[in-house]
Design an enzyme around this catalytic site. Structure first.
Site, PDB file in Angstrom:
ATOM      1  CG  ASN A 160      19.024   3.866   2.076  1.00  0.00           C
ATOM      2  OD1 ASN A 160      18.212   4.229   2.916  1.00  0.00           O
ATOM      3  ND2 ASN A 160      19.635   4.711   1.283  1.00  0.00           N
ATOM      4  NE  ARG A 168      18.834  12.200   7.831  1.00  0.00           N
ATOM      5  CZ  ARG A 168      19.178  12.147   6.535  1.00  0.00           C
ATOM      6  NH1 ARG A 168      20.437  12.287   6.178  1.00  0.00           N
ATOM      7  NH2 ARG A 168      18.276  11.926   5.615  1.00  0.00           N
ATOM      8  CE  LYS A 183       6.372   2.255   7.100  1.00  0.00           C
ATOM      9  NZ  LYS A 183       7.211   1.035   6.999  1.00  0.00           N
ATOM     10  N   PRO A 184       9.500   1.781  10.588  1.00  0.00           N
ATOM     11  CG  PRO A 184      10.444  -0.073  11.659  1.00  0.00           C
ATOM     12  CD  PRO A 184       9.298   0.900  11.762  1.00  0.00           C
ATOM     13  CB  ALA A 185      12.180  -0.045   5.446  1.00  0.00           C
ATOM     14  CE  LYS A 186       7.571  -5.290   1.867  1.00  0.00           C
ATOM     15  NZ  LYS A 186       8.144  -4.236   1.035  1.00  0.00           N
ATOM     16  N   GLY A 237      12.564   8.395   1.948  1.00  0.00           N
ATOM     17  CA  GLY A 237      12.301   7.282   1.043  1.00  0.00           C
ATOM     18  C   GLY A 237      12.267   7.786  -0.386  1.00  0.00           C
ATOM     19  CD  GLU A 259      16.156  14.986   4.097  1.00  0.00           C
ATOM     20  OE1 GLU A 259      16.784  14.848   3.032  1.00  0.00           O
ATOM     21  OE2 GLU A 259      16.272  15.985   4.823  1.00  0.00           O
ATOM     22  CG  LEU A 260      11.243  13.051  -1.105  1.00  0.00           C
ATOM     23  CD1 LEU A 260      10.227  13.752  -1.996  1.00  0.00           C
ATOM     24  CD2 LEU A 260      10.573  11.959  -0.292  1.00  0.00           C
ATOM     25  NE  ARG A 287      28.232   7.110   4.043  1.00  0.00           N
ATOM     26  CZ  ARG A 287      27.208   7.948   4.206  1.00  0.00           C
ATOM     27  NH1 ARG A 287      26.747   8.641   3.179  1.00  0.00           N
ATOM     28  NH2 ARG A 287      26.674   8.103   5.389  1.00  0.00           N
TER      29      ARG A 287
HETATM   30  P1  NAD Z   1      10.347   3.616  -0.257  1.00  0.00           P
HETATM   31  O1  NAD Z   1       9.837   4.941  -0.647  1.00  0.00           O
HETATM   32  O2  NAD Z   1       9.892   2.434  -0.997  1.00  0.00           O
HETATM   33  O3  NAD Z   1      10.041   3.318   1.275  1.00  0.00           O
HETATM   34  C1  NAD Z   1      10.386   4.232   2.282  1.00  0.00           C
HETATM   35  C2  NAD Z   1       9.494   4.009   3.469  1.00  0.00           C
HETATM   36  O4  NAD Z   1       8.148   4.301   3.096  1.00  0.00           O
HETATM   37  C3  NAD Z   1       9.478   2.574   3.990  1.00  0.00           C
HETATM   38  O5  NAD Z   1       9.330   2.598   5.387  1.00  0.00           O
HETATM   39  C4  NAD Z   1       8.236   2.002   3.335  1.00  0.00           C
HETATM   40  O6  NAD Z   1       7.682   0.914   4.057  1.00  0.00           O
HETATM   41  C5  NAD Z   1       7.314   3.197   3.389  1.00  0.00           C
HETATM   42  N1  NAD Z   1       6.248   3.149   2.402  1.00  0.00           N
HETATM   43  C6  NAD Z   1       6.225   2.526   1.203  1.00  0.00           C
HETATM   44  N2  NAD Z   1       5.046   2.737   0.602  1.00  0.00           N
HETATM   45  C7  NAD Z   1       4.310   3.499   1.436  1.00  0.00           C
HETATM   46  C8  NAD Z   1       2.996   4.053   1.367  1.00  0.00           C
HETATM   47  N3  NAD Z   1       2.217   3.872   0.321  1.00  0.00           N
HETATM   48  N4  NAD Z   1       2.559   4.793   2.398  1.00  0.00           N
HETATM   49  C9  NAD Z   1       3.353   5.012   3.469  1.00  0.00           C
HETATM   50  N5  NAD Z   1       4.603   4.523   3.590  1.00  0.00           N
HETATM   51  C10 NAD Z   1       5.075   3.775   2.576  1.00  0.00           C
HETATM   52  O7  NAD Z   1      11.952   3.751  -0.287  1.00  0.00           O
HETATM   53  P2  NAD Z   1      13.024   2.635   0.040  1.00  0.00           P
HETATM   54  O8  NAD Z   1      13.105   1.722  -1.125  1.00  0.00           O
HETATM   55  O9  NAD Z   1      12.809   2.065   1.392  1.00  0.00           O
HETATM   56  O10 NAD Z   1      14.344   3.518   0.146  1.00  0.00           O
HETATM   57  C11 NAD Z   1      15.065   3.929  -0.955  1.00  0.00           C
HETATM   58  C12 NAD Z   1      14.699   5.354  -1.331  1.00  0.00           C
HETATM   59  O11 NAD Z   1      14.923   6.206  -0.219  1.00  0.00           O
HETATM   60  C13 NAD Z   1      15.578   5.903  -2.429  1.00  0.00           C
HETATM   61  O12 NAD Z   1      14.796   6.626  -3.338  1.00  0.00           O
HETATM   62  C14 NAD Z   1      16.532   6.827  -1.691  1.00  0.00           C
HETATM   63  O13 NAD Z   1      17.092   7.864  -2.472  1.00  0.00           O
HETATM   64  C15 NAD Z   1      15.659   7.352  -0.611  1.00  0.00           C
HETATM   65  N6  NAD Z   1      16.464   7.867   0.496  1.00  0.00           N
HETATM   66  C16 NAD Z   1      16.544   9.215   0.647  1.00  0.00           C
HETATM   67  C17 NAD Z   1      17.336   9.739   1.661  1.00  0.00           C
HETATM   68  C18 NAD Z   1      17.451  11.214   1.854  1.00  0.00           C
HETATM   69  O14 NAD Z   1      17.901  11.608   2.914  1.00  0.00           O
HETATM   70  N7  NAD Z   1      17.057  12.037   0.914  1.00  0.00           N
HETATM   71  C19 NAD Z   1      18.031   8.870   2.508  1.00  0.00           C
HETATM   72  C20 NAD Z   1      17.933   7.505   2.315  1.00  0.00           C
HETATM   73  C21 NAD Z   1      17.126   7.010   1.300  1.00  0.00           C
END
Ligand code: NAD
Length: 486
Positions: A160, A168, A183-186, A237, A259-260, A287
């Protein structure tokens, strides 16, 4: 390098894995990157395997002694140069982000500035890694405390904020003297790869920053966490994945910053400046098109002002222009992918079934791309499912209240605790409510709290630790106590 991306952005964007300063093809085939506005694949990047990951860990481990021994001023100057390069290339990086993430260009430009600011802030923090010296209560000896880099750090980021979530983490890690594997998001690997190229250009030595996009994050991150050379996991994530990673990290007792997810309440009291509250609500909700962990997710509005607040917010949101993020004048781009849009649409549907009244929006448009309109729901009853979920889309559910204590109780009724917002003209009330709200961050008469100089993070199941500010640097250090007698 992909020619089309270069045409669209004006700069060359790497599409390989970065390990030990070399861009490679990896062992995991290719990862397609989709433009959410067109549903077309716009690039393919190399996809890493666990074997690639262990190579990256070895490279980061080899680079660690040299990097951590560099004078902090020199480490800071690399980050400072990276800040300047990012700012110089704002437009190109913003366009790249729009193509892979979908957000409107204005949001993407804002994110690039915000992301670059982490490099500037941590270029300044690199020289402020302070310890302490005290006299033991017995008077017999000195207590010396120093902070050393925690070591090789694995950084996992979401889609996102593809640039800001990377900087950060990279900023404080490098400032503290750590080396990293990112490891960035796919969905959004390109912004991370572009930032890694900028860091190399800024003089960061080979192996200090390694980047591994992958189609299979679980095994890749698992392999790194099992390796004793890795001493830190910094994850941003979802709470669900965060929990799983904490379990995995327990086996090697790896230091974790998490950071969840969030489910931010936005409280509007009867004495609020309604115009300011609508401005704040607009920012807190829209935003990034609502795809933010800090997004206002539930609006608790005093019954005396709820009608006016909701009407004005709906009027403001109904004027947003929806379309591909790169088009002129577009305010709201598509959501990141089809699953995200289906989730948002089904939450709105369930809210109306629960008794919420649709004021605007709520219809998936008949067009290509993962678009969803700005949506306002009024009179959403307590207990509606939408109030428990992280919406992650441009949807504002309004719940009316009459009693302050009850509003606070409702606001706190969630497993999350990232951020809360409140609007009142009475600062005394504002501070009292701020103390009662269970969140790591509070916006009083402010719809945006994020600031590279401030400690960002959540309580409850929104996370562990803080990013940004001085706290962000400390997350990448270990405290060493030296008992001294002299
Ligand atoms: P996600 O948890 O699906 O993925 C986050 C990252 O983890 C990605 O890089 C993904 O590839 C990786 N990932 C997924 N499964 C994994 C596994 N089993 N093992 C290791 N890595 C794995 O989250 P998302 O959909 O990419 O992002 C949205 C989420 O992130 C929302 O819940 C949002 O609130 C949260 N977020 C939190 C903050 C914060 O600062 N608290 C900031 C931005 C986003």
């Amino acid at each position: 390098m992909t020619a089309d991306l270069a045409t669209l952005t004006g700069i060359d964007i790497p599409t390989g894995l970065l390990i030990g300063g070399r861009w490679g093809s990896g062992r995991g085939g290719m990862l397609p990157v989709t433009d959410p506005a067109t549903e077309d694949v716009i690039a393919e990047v190399a996809s890493a395997t666990p074997e690639d990951a262990l190579e990256a860990v070895a490279a980061a481990h080899d680079a660690l002694p040299g990097w951590s021994a560099r004078p902090p001023r020199e480490r800071g100057e690399c980050l400072r140069r990276a800040f300047e390069l990012m700012i110089d290339r704002t437009e190109a990086l913003a366009r790249l982000m729009v193509i892979e993430n979908g957000k409107a260009l204005r949001d993407a430009r804002g994110e690039i500035t915000y992301a670059a600011e982490f490099f500037r802030w941590y270029s300044e923090e690199a020289v402020r890694n302070e310890g302490s010296l005290g006299l033991a209560p017995s008077g017999a000896n000195r207590i010396m405390v120093v902070r050393q880099p925690v070591g090789v750090s694995v950084l996992v980021t979401p889609w996102n904020f593809p640039a800001a979530m990377a900087t950060r983490k990279i900023g404080p890690a490098l400032a503290a003297g750590c080396t990293v594997v990112l490891k960035p998001a796919k969905e959004t690997p390109l912004s991370a790869l572009a930032i890694a190229a900028i860091l190399a250009e800024a003089g960061v030595p080979e192996g200090v920053v390694n980047v591994l996009p992958t189609t299979k994050p679980g095994p890749l991150v698992g392999a790194m966490l099992a390796d004793p050379r890795v001493r830190k996991l910094s994850f941003t994530g979802s709470t669900e994945v965060g929990r799983a990673l904490l379990r995995t990290a327990a086996d090697t007792v790896t230091n974790c910053s998490m950071e969840l997810g969030g489910n931010a309440p936005f409280l509007v009291f009867e004495d609020a400046d309604i115009e300011a509250a609508v401005d704040g609500a607009f920012l807190a909700k829209m935003r990034n098109g609502g795809e933010a962990c800090t997004a206002a997710n539930r609006f608790y509005v005093h019954d005396a002002v709820a009608g006016e607040f909701t009407a004005r917010l709906a009027d403001r949101l109904s004027k947003l222009s929806v379309g591909p993020g790169l088009d002129d004048g577009v305010d709201l781009g598509p959501l990141v992918n089809s699953d995200t849009r289906s989730k948002v649409a089904s939450l709105v549907e369930s809210a109306t079934q629960d008794g919420g009244r649709l004021v605007i929006g709520g219809q998936v448009p008949d067009r290509r791309g993962y678009f969803y309109p700005a949506t306002v729901l009024d009179d959403v009853p307590r207990g509606a499912g939408i109030l428990d979920a992280e919406i992650f889309g441009p949807v504002a559910p309004v719940v009316r209240f009459t009693d302050q204590a009850d509003a606070i109780a409702q606001a706190n009724k969630t497993e999350y605790g990232l951020v809360s917002y409140l609007y009142t003209r009475d600062l005394r009330r504002g501070l009292q409510v701020a103390e009662a709200l269970e969140a790591g961050m509070i916006g009083i008469n402010r719809g945006v709290v994020s600031d590279p100089a401030a400690p960002f993070g959540g309580v409850k199941q929104s996370g562990l630790g803080r990013e940004g500010g001085h706290d962000g640097l400390l997350e990448f250090t270990e405290t060493k106590y030296i008992a001294v007698d002299w």
